[in-house]
Design a protein around this motif. Structure first.
Motif, mmCIF file in Angstrom:
data_model
loop_
_atom_site.group_PDB
_atom_site.id
_atom_site.type_symbol
_atom_site.label_atom_id
_atom_site.label_comp_id
_atom_site.label_asym_id
_atom_site.label_seq_id
_atom_site.Cartn_x
_atom_site.Cartn_y
_atom_site.Cartn_z
ATOM 1 N N PRO A 28 -100.932 -2.853 -83.541
ATOM 2 C CA PRO A 28 -100.420 -4.178 -83.915
ATOM 3 C C PRO A 28 -100.285 -5.128 -82.728
ATOM 4 N N ASP A 29 -100.369 -4.583 -81.509
ATOM 5 C CA ASP A 29 -100.278 -5.419 -80.319
ATOM 6 C C ASP A 29 -101.615 -6.037 -79.935
ATOM 7 N N VAL A 30 -102.678 -5.659 -80.638
ATOM 8 C CA VAL A 30 -104.031 -6.133 -80.333
ATOM 9 C C VAL A 30 -104.472 -7.139 -81.396
ATOM 10 N N LEU A 31 -105.109 -8.224 -80.975
ATOM 11 C CA LEU A 31 -105.705 -9.168 -81.905
ATOM 12 C C LEU A 31 -107.099 -8.668 -82.280
ATOM 13 N N PHE A 32 -107.339 -8.517 -83.570
ATOM 14 C CA PHE A 32 -108.640 -8.074 -84.065
ATOM 15 C C PHE A 32 -109.349 -9.252 -84.727
ATOM 16 N N ILE A 33 -110.598 -9.469 -84.339
ATOM 17 C CA ILE A 33 -111.438 -10.467 -84.987
ATOM 18 C C ILE A 33 -112.582 -9.718 -85.666
ATOM 19 N N GLY A 34 -112.763 -9.958 -86.933
ATOM 20 C CA GLY A 34 -113.839 -9.319 -87.677
ATOM 21 C C GLY A 34 -114.853 -10.346 -88.140
ATOM 22 N N ALA A 35 -116.137 -10.021 -87.993
ATOM 23 C CA ALA A 35 -117.208 -10.919 -88.441
ATOM 24 C C ALA A 35 -118.044 -10.210 -89.496
ATOM 25 N N GLU A 36 -118.241 -10.873 -90.629
ATOM 26 C CA GLU A 36 -119.004 -10.285 -91.732
ATOM 27 C C GLU A 36 -119.495 -11.402 -92.647
ATOM 28 N N PRO A 37 -120.808 -11.517 -92.879
ATOM 29 C CA PRO A 37 -121.313 -12.571 -93.762
ATOM 30 C C PRO A 37 -121.286 -12.206 -95.238
ATOM 31 N N PHE A 38 -121.264 -10.908 -95.571
ATOM 32 C CA PHE A 38 -121.340 -10.447 -96.950
ATOM 33 C C PHE A 38 -120.014 -10.717 -97.659
ATOM 34 N N GLN A 39 -120.034 -11.587 -98.651
ATOM 35 C CA GLN A 39 -118.801 -12.066 -99.261
ATOM 36 C C GLN A 39 -118.014 -10.958 -99.961
ATOM 37 N N ASN A 40 -118.689 -10.005 -100.580
ATOM 38 C CA ASN A 40 -117.965 -8.900 -101.199
ATOM 39 C C ASN A 40 -117.230 -8.073 -100.155
ATOM 40 N N GLY A 41 -117.840 -7.907 -98.976
ATOM 41 C CA GLY A 41 -117.184 -7.189 -97.896
ATOM 42 C C GLY A 41 -115.977 -7.936 -97.384
ATOM 43 N N VAL A 42 -116.105 -9.244 -97.237
ATOM 44 C CA VAL A 42 -114.969 -10.059 -96.796
ATOM 45 C C VAL A 42 -113.820 -9.930 -97.789
ATOM 46 N N ALA A 43 -114.142 -10.012 -99.072
ATOM 47 C CA ALA A 43 -113.111 -9.905 -100.097
ATOM 48 C C ALA A 43 -112.417 -8.552 -100.044
ATOM 49 N N SER A 44 -113.188 -7.486 -99.827
ATOM 50 C CA SER A 44 -112.607 -6.148 -99.710
ATOM 51 C C SER A 44 -111.699 -6.051 -98.491
ATOM 52 N N ALA A 45 -112.143 -6.610 -97.377
ATOM 53 C CA ALA A 45 -111.328 -6.576 -96.162
ATOM 54 C C ALA A 45 -110.020 -7.326 -96.352
ATOM 55 N N LEU A 46 -110.079 -8.440 -97.037
ATOM 56 C CA LEU A 46 -108.849 -9.206 -97.283
ATOM 57 C C LEU A 46 -107.843 -8.383 -98.080
ATOM 58 N N ARG A 47 -108.341 -7.585 -99.013
ATOM 59 C CA ARG A 47 -107.427 -6.723 -99.772
ATOM 60 C C ARG A 47 -106.747 -5.721 -98.843
ATOM 61 N N HIS A 48 -107.527 -5.102 -97.937
ATOM 62 C CA HIS A 48 -106.939 -4.153 -96.989
ATOM 63 C C HIS A 48 -105.905 -4.844 -96.096
ATOM 64 N N ILE A 49 -106.240 -6.034 -95.623
ATOM 65 C CA ILE A 49 -105.337 -6.777 -94.744
ATOM 66 C C ILE A 49 -104.048 -7.141 -95.469
ATOM 67 N N ASP A 50 -104.193 -7.560 -96.715
ATOM 68 C CA ASP A 50 -103.033 -7.959 -97.501
ATOM 69 C C ASP A 50 -102.148 -6.758 -97.827
ATOM 70 N N GLU A 51 -102.759 -5.652 -98.245
ATOM 71 C CA GLU A 51 -101.976 -4.474 -98.627
ATOM 72 C C GLU A 51 -101.213 -3.893 -97.444
ATOM 73 N N ALA A 52 -101.828 -3.930 -96.256
ATOM 74 C CA ALA A 52 -101.169 -3.385 -95.071
ATOM 75 C C ALA A 52 -100.286 -4.416 -94.368
ATOM 76 N N GLU A 53 -100.277 -5.641 -94.882
ATOM 77 C CA GLU A 53 -99.470 -6.732 -94.307
ATOM 78 C C GLU A 53 -99.788 -6.919 -92.824
ATOM 79 N N LEU A 54 -101.071 -6.930 -92.506
ATOM 80 C CA LEU A 54 -101.505 -7.056 -91.117
ATOM 81 C C LEU A 54 -101.422 -8.516 -90.679
ATOM 82 N N LYS A 55 -100.830 -8.724 -89.522
ATOM 83 C CA LYS A 55 -100.675 -10.066 -88.977
ATOM 84 C C LYS A 55 -101.557 -10.290 -87.747
#
Length: 224
Positions: free
Chosen positions: A73-100
């Protein structure tokens, strides 16, 4: 001057099946809040006090990105992905884990790299990118000489780059180009160094499918 001919796409479709309602809602609400800037920026300004900045190029469904971000949690992560279904899936993971500590670029990673200053990243991951196995498509592979040079530019001295693939030809292709890139040094001393998953690697469901033609190989490089 902007080139009239943008680089060839290194990815296939931008969208496949219909995005699930909950994920579609996150595309409208969460993504705008955590989207990486569309102009040149200093990564640490996105998370003041971040110990390090890590980038994952082509994060697929976001499993690896979210798991690594949860562990650090002390590290800033930047993710790059053009595939919209993948982005949507990642957002679910980020939201569920409450990642800031995650920011997302929903587009070509090369556009993002061009906006980063020199020596601004401590780590870069490129895990199981599209192999474009047919010879006539090799020019579409992400790992080209110019991309490798950009990766070396944005890495700090001592920063690390990890490339992984389960396509033998793409492993050889990438190794050849990374070794030839000034400022990048391969860390392997023996075969087990690239045949054994690194201790901090997070195996994803995509990797477990073994869609390639060889066992996964992990190439770790350090910026010298």
């Amino acid at each position: 001057m902007t080139s009239p001919h943008p680089p060839l796409r290194s990815y296939g479709r931008l969208k496949s099946r219909t995005i699930k309602p909950r994920q579609a809602a996150l595309m409208d609400t969460l993504l705008p809040a955590i989207r990486a800037p569309l102009e040149p920026f200093e990564p640490r300004a996105l998370m003041p006090g971040a110990a390090e900045v890590w980038l994952e190029i082509g994060f697929g469904g976001g499993e690896h990105l979210a798991a690594q971000a949860a562990k650090r949690p002390d590290v800033l992560f930047i993710g790059a992905e053009p595939f919209q279904n993948g982005v949507a899936s990642a957002l679910r993971h980020i939201d569920e884990a409450e990642l800031k500590n995650v920011r997302v670029h929903d587009g070509d990673a090369r556009d993002l790299l061009a906006r980063l200053p020199d020596a601004s990243l401590e780590r870069v991951f490129i895990l199981f990118p599209d192999p474009w196995p047919k010879a006539r498509h090799h020019k579409r592979r992400l790992l080209q000489a110019d991309t490798a040079a950009e990766l070396a530019r944005v890495l700090k001295v001592g920063g690390r780059l990890r490339f992984a693939s389960d396509w033998a030809d793409y492993v050889d292709w990438s190794l050849e180009r990374l070794i030839a890139t000034p400022g990048l040094s391969w860390t392997a001393d023996r075969a087990s160094d690239w045949r054994t998953p690194p201790a901090d690697h997070v195996t994803t469901r995509y990797e477990e499918k073994r869609l390639g033609d060889c066992a996964p190989a992990f190439l770790d490089f350090v910026r010298t």
